[in-house]
Enzyme design. Structure first.
Site, PDB file in Angstrom:
ATOM      1  N   ASP A 180       0.846  -1.188   0.000  1.00 43.77           N
ATOM      2  CA  ASP A 180       0.000   0.000   0.000  1.00 43.77           C
ATOM      3  C   ASP A 180       0.889   1.248   0.000  1.00 43.77           C
ATOM      4  OD1 ASP A 180       0.948   0.252   2.600  1.00 43.77           O
ATOM      5  OD2 ASP A 180      -0.935  -0.379   3.529  1.00 43.77           O
ATOM      6  N   LEU A 181       0.295   2.410   0.182  1.00 38.62           N
ATOM      7  CA  LEU A 181       1.063   3.657   0.163  1.00 38.62           C
ATOM      8  C   LEU A 181       2.111   3.745   1.261  1.00 38.62           C
ATOM      9  CD1 LEU A 181      -1.705   6.260  -0.719  1.00 38.62           C
ATOM     10  CD2 LEU A 181       0.192   5.498  -2.159  1.00 38.62           C
TER      11      LEU A 181
END
Length: 131
Positions: free
Chosen positions: A19-20
């Site tokens: 994810d980020l």
């Protein structure tokens, strides 16, 4: 456990798995253990496509209990351990763990059921249960 040795499957964390924040997105652990289950069944000499074609039987996940214990990150080399916890005529319960080295990251108990072509519960063939 049944006493059989655990099956081991290695996988690398790719950028697409994260994810980020740069950690593995939680749902991707399910993908990792699915791949490990497929390879485990293959290692047992079971051809799932043939099982479906010849006997009309497929496996489906009925239940998963999962604990996320620590994050995996981009480029980590992970190992998924799979062990049989229980077998009944139509159900297999597996213990699956995702580790980075000796660190346990994810722990799951997965219940698989056998289904016929019409989606109804089916009995596992005796030779499959024996494996």
């Amino acid at each position: 456990m049944t006493g059989a040795a655990a099956h081991r499957f290695s996988c690398r964390v790719y950028y697409e798995d994260t994810d980020l924040a740069g950690i593995v997105y939680y749902a991707n652990y399910l993908r990792f253990i699915e791949r490990a289950r497929t390879e485990y069944v293959r290692a047992l000499g079971i051809d799932q496509a043939r099982l479906k074609a010849e006997r009309g039987i497929v496996f489906a996940v009925r239940r998963i209990e999962a604990d996320y214990l620590a994050p995996a990150r981009f480029d980590d080399l992970l190992e998924v351990e799979t062990e049989v916890a229980a077998v009944t005529p139509a159900r297999i319960v597996l213990s699956q763990r995702v580790l980075r080295g000796t660190t346990l990251l994810f722990d799951a108990r997965v219940t698989l059921v056998a289904l016929s072509d019409d989606g109804r519960p089916a009995r596992l063939p005796a030779e499959l249960r024996a494996r």
